[in-house]
Write an enzyme that holds these catalytic residues in place. Structure first.
Site, PDB file in Angstrom:
ATOM      1  N   ARG A  92     -50.942  22.965  74.315  1.00  0.00           N
ATOM      2  CA  ARG A  92     -51.568  21.808  72.932  1.00  0.00           C
ATOM      3  C   ARG A  92     -52.933  21.158  73.431  1.00  0.00           C
ATOM      4  O   ARG A  92     -52.618  19.465  73.230  1.00  0.00           O
ATOM      5  CB  ARG A  92     -49.954  21.084  72.838  1.00  0.00           C
ATOM      6  CG  ARG A  92     -48.941  21.662  72.061  1.00  0.00           C
ATOM      7  CD  ARG A  92     -49.516  22.515  70.830  1.00  0.00           C
ATOM      8  NE  ARG A  92     -48.118  23.033  70.004  1.00  0.00           N
ATOM      9  CZ  ARG A  92     -48.074  24.781  70.830  1.00  0.00           C
ATOM     10  NH1 ARG A  92     -47.927  24.910  71.743  1.00  0.00           N
ATOM     11  NH2 ARG A  92     -46.420  24.943  70.509  1.00  0.00           N
ATOM     12  N   SER A  95     -44.193  19.406  65.499  1.00  0.00           N
ATOM     13  CA  SER A  95     -43.484  19.008  66.594  1.00  0.00           C
ATOM     14  C   SER A  95     -44.498  17.948  67.062  1.00  0.00           C
ATOM     15  O   SER A  95     -45.577  17.304  67.118  1.00  0.00           O
ATOM     16  CB  SER A  95     -43.712  20.141  67.474  1.00  0.00           C
ATOM     17  OG  SER A  95     -43.375  20.957  67.831  1.00  0.00           O
ATOM     18  N   GLU A 134     -48.053  14.324  70.279  1.00  0.00           N
ATOM     19  CA  GLU A 134     -48.377  15.720  69.996  1.00  0.00           C
ATOM     20  C   GLU A 134     -50.053  15.520  68.808  1.00  0.00           C
ATOM     21  O   GLU A 134     -50.787  15.363  69.475  1.00  0.00           O
ATOM     22  CB  GLU A 134     -47.831  16.622  69.643  1.00  0.00           C
ATOM     23  CG  GLU A 134     -48.638  18.162  69.969  1.00  0.00           C
ATOM     24  CD  GLU A 134     -47.432  19.551  68.870  1.00  0.00           C
ATOM     25  OE1 GLU A 134     -48.277  19.558  67.845  1.00  0.00           O
ATOM     26  OE2 GLU A 134     -47.506  19.871  69.982  1.00  0.00           O
TER      27      GLU A 134
HETATM   28  N1  EPU Z   1     -32.840  21.752  70.897  1.00  0.00           N
HETATM   29  C1  EPU Z   1     -31.829  20.984  70.354  1.00  0.00           C
HETATM   30  N2  EPU Z   1     -31.842  19.545  69.218  1.00  0.00           N
HETATM   31  C2  EPU Z   1     -32.891  19.921  68.343  1.00  0.00           C
HETATM   32  C3  EPU Z   1     -34.126  20.957  68.383  1.00  0.00           C
HETATM   33  C4  EPU Z   1     -34.416  21.571  69.744  1.00  0.00           C
HETATM   34  O1  EPU Z   1     -31.345  21.205  71.245  1.00  0.00           O
HETATM   35  O2  EPU Z   1     -32.631  18.961  67.531  1.00  0.00           O
HETATM   36  C5  EPU Z   1     -33.193  22.470  71.757  1.00  0.00           C
HETATM   37  C6  EPU Z   1     -33.195  24.562  70.918  1.00  0.00           C
HETATM   38  O3  EPU Z   1     -31.519  24.298  70.885  1.00  0.00           O
HETATM   39  C7  EPU Z   1     -33.907  24.378  72.222  1.00  0.00           C
HETATM   40  C8  EPU Z   1     -34.770  23.932  72.525  1.00  0.00           C
HETATM   41  O4  EPU Z   1     -34.092  22.291  72.112  1.00  0.00           O
HETATM   42  O5  EPU Z   1     -32.892  25.077  73.060  1.00  0.00           O
HETATM   43  C9  EPU Z   1     -35.918  24.394  71.994  1.00  0.00           C
HETATM   44  O6  EPU Z   1     -35.752  24.033  70.397  1.00  0.00           O
HETATM   45  P1  EPU Z   1     -37.332  25.496  69.842  1.00  0.00           P
HETATM   46  O7  EPU Z   1     -37.012  26.576  70.341  1.00  0.00           O
HETATM   47  O8  EPU Z   1     -37.137  24.652  67.824  1.00  0.00           O
HETATM   48  O9  EPU Z   1     -38.800  24.975  70.547  1.00  0.00           O
HETATM   49  P2  EPU Z   1     -39.032  23.940  70.818  1.00  0.00           P
HETATM   50  O10 EPU Z   1     -39.081  23.585  72.063  1.00  0.00           O
HETATM   51  O11 EPU Z   1     -38.424  22.508  70.141  1.00  0.00           O
HETATM   52  C10 EPU Z   1     -41.389  24.715  70.340  1.00  0.00           C
HETATM   53  C11 EPU Z   1     -42.921  24.009  69.841  1.00  0.00           C
HETATM   54  C12 EPU Z   1     -42.829  24.631  68.210  1.00  0.00           C
HETATM   55  C13 EPU Z   1     -43.236  26.160  68.740  1.00  0.00           C
HETATM   56  C14 EPU Z   1     -41.786  26.224  68.705  1.00  0.00           C
HETATM   57  C15 EPU Z   1     -41.325  27.813  68.907  1.00  0.00           C
HETATM   58  C16 EPU Z   1     -44.488  22.390  71.508  1.00  0.00           C
HETATM   59  C17 EPU Z   1     -44.210  20.680  70.755  1.00  0.00           C
HETATM   60  N3  EPU Z   1     -43.371  22.726  70.076  1.00  0.00           N
HETATM   61  O12 EPU Z   1     -40.531  23.507  69.826  1.00  0.00           O
HETATM   62  O13 EPU Z   1     -44.277  24.463  68.408  1.00  0.00           O
HETATM   63  O14 EPU Z   1     -43.080  26.382  67.231  1.00  0.00           O
HETATM   64  O15 EPU Z   1     -41.464  25.617  71.171  1.00  0.00           O
HETATM   65  O16 EPU Z   1     -42.217  28.090  70.311  1.00  0.00           O
HETATM   66  O17 EPU Z   1     -44.263  22.946  71.870  1.00  0.00           O
HETATM   67  C18 EPU Z   1     -45.611  22.654  66.999  1.00  0.00           C
HETATM   68  O18 EPU Z   1     -45.697  22.399  68.041  1.00  0.00           O
HETATM   69  O19 EPU Z   1     -46.011  22.097  65.490  1.00  0.00           O
HETATM   70  C19 EPU Z   1     -44.181  23.525  67.276  1.00  0.00           C
HETATM   71  C20 EPU Z   1     -43.577  23.817  65.060  1.00  0.00           C
END
Ligand code: EPU
Length: 363
Positions: free
Chosen positions: A170, A257, A359
């Site tokens: 990012r 995010s 971010e």
């Molecule tokens: N989780 C929780 N509670 C929550 C949110 C997440 O327990 O309220 C846990 C989920 O269950 C999962 C883990 O955290 O085990 C990761 O969650 P998720 O797969 O939704 O991905 P993320 O790491 O939260 C990142 C990117 C997103 C992208 C997704 C899918 C960043 C900051 N965010 O989110 O990007 O869509 O992976 O690849 O790296 C963005 O940058 O705006 C964005 C949406």
């Protein structure tokens, strides 16, 4: 006087429709940029040449904390085309003002797959390299060829390749201001507020190969009994996954995010797991661990909480939302969003010893 009669500087422009958080704010002055000649015309006008400028794409990665004083350059450079085909790649180009998701859809329909894992990310093509957007195992830098930009100080047109964009998680050269680099003893190159991206080119690999291995995608494959999905299937799944857990910014204001997923050393990771066995963590190639910021925030009890009209999305704690309207004065203010963000940072730091980095660009 502008030599381009079509260009107009608009005054006191409401920005609520132009930022996906739908925060109420105004631009003191705004000009729409359709091509490089608009930028050159602006720089030729002594009234605007020396004034500070802010480049606005789809407004999907900014938090407006007040009216915007710099001259807003709203990028509306359009067009999508195949530039050339090599034995290994389709090189496709899009104008910076094109909507990212519409562009992804166009590449698939035109027969140039490779961007499908990044479907439905809000924003414009021009903003995509700034953030090095990414989702479901693919980052923009994996598909990037080059971009054309214009220097807002000199009006010079230039092209950058991937190495020159200095992509990170990012992150890119466009997120950093030019500053003296004490260690290196020279001026570190940063292009924040300096470059306006006009066009971006992507290298889409031939033959196409699905990028799999992300838990949510694996789940879809198992559910539907598909072991070798097509690009269209992946596109449809990514859209369905995102629609199920991320708010549509046209309905509920948000910038995706709000924090980056933090990276910790193996020692820190072991230390936290000893206290918090359910910690969501991923091993990175360099031996460090990435933690799920959404999980950390969720564990601190923030999911569903609010400060004024700013809230933590109830299906994904990493996303802050505007609980007010997207087109009215009861929208969340930038102040409410930032009060909530700071409170989240404090509680995550107190419980886990981790400082979450925001971010979006806070204006
Ligand atoms: N989780 C929780 N509670 C929550 C949110 C997440 O327990 O309220 C846990 C989920 O269950 C999962 C883990 O955290 O085990 C990761 O969650 P998720 O797969 O939704 O991905 P993320 O790491 O939260 C990142 C990117 C997103 C992208 C997704 C899918 C960043 C900051 N965010 O989110 O990007 O869509 O992976 O690849 O790296 C963005 O940058 O705006 C964005 C949406």
């Amino acid at each position: 006087m502008f030599d381009n009669a079509a260009m107009l500087v608009e005054k006191n422009v409401p920005l609520q429709p132009f930022n996906t958080f739908h925060i109420v704010a105004k631009a003191h002055a705004l000009v729409r940029i359709h091509d490089e000649s608009d930028v050159r015309a602006l720089l030729a006008d002594p009234k605007w040449a020396g004034k500070s400028k802010f480049v606005l794409g789809g407004g999907s990665n900014i938090v407006l904390t007040g009216n915007v004083k710099p001259l807003v350059l709203k990028v509306e450079v359009m067009g999508c085309r195949l530039v050339r085909e090599t034995p290994k790649f389709f090189i496709v180009e899009a104008g910076a003002g094109e909507n990212w998701h519409d562009f992804v859809r166009w590449t698939l329909e035109a027969g140039y797959p490779g961007l499908e894992n990044m479907a439905l990310i809000p924003g414009t093509v021009g903003a995509s390299p700034v953030q090095n957007i990414g989702a479901y195992g693919v980052e923009l830098q994996d598909r990037f060829d080059s971009l054309d930009a214009i220097d807002l100080q000199t009006g010079r047109l230039f092209t950058l390749n991937a190495a020159q964009c200095a992509f990170g998680y990012r992150d890119s050269v466009f997120k950093h201001a030019s500053a003296p680099d004490a260690e290196a003893g020279h001026q570190a190159l940063g292009l924040k507020h300096r470059a306006l991206i006009l066009r971006v080119r992507f290298a889409l690999p031939k033959p196409w190969k699905a990028v799999l291995g992300y838990a949510d995608i694996d789940k879809k494959m198992a559910e539907q009994g598909v072991s070798q999905p097509s690009a269209q299937q992946l596109f449809d799944w990514v859209c369905a996954i995102r629609r199920a857990k991320l708010p549509d910014p046209d309905v509920i204001g948000n910038v995706g995010s709000f924090f980056k997923n933090p990276t910790v050393t193996p020692e820190q990771c072991v230390d936290i797991i000893a206290r918090e066995p359910k910690l969501v963590h991923y091993l990175l190639a360099d031996g460090s661990f990435k933690l799920a910021a959404g999980w950390l925030i969720d564990a601190c009890g923030w999911r569903g909480k609010s400060v004024g009209q700013a809230g933590v999305y109830d299906k994904q704690a990493l996303v802050l939302v505007n609980r007010g309207s997207v087109d009215g004065s009861d929208a969340a203010t930038g102040g409410e969003v930032m009060t909530l963000a700071r409170a989240i940072q404090t509680s995550v730091y107190e419980r886990f010893g981790i400082r979450l980095e925001t971010e979006p660009d806070i204006l």
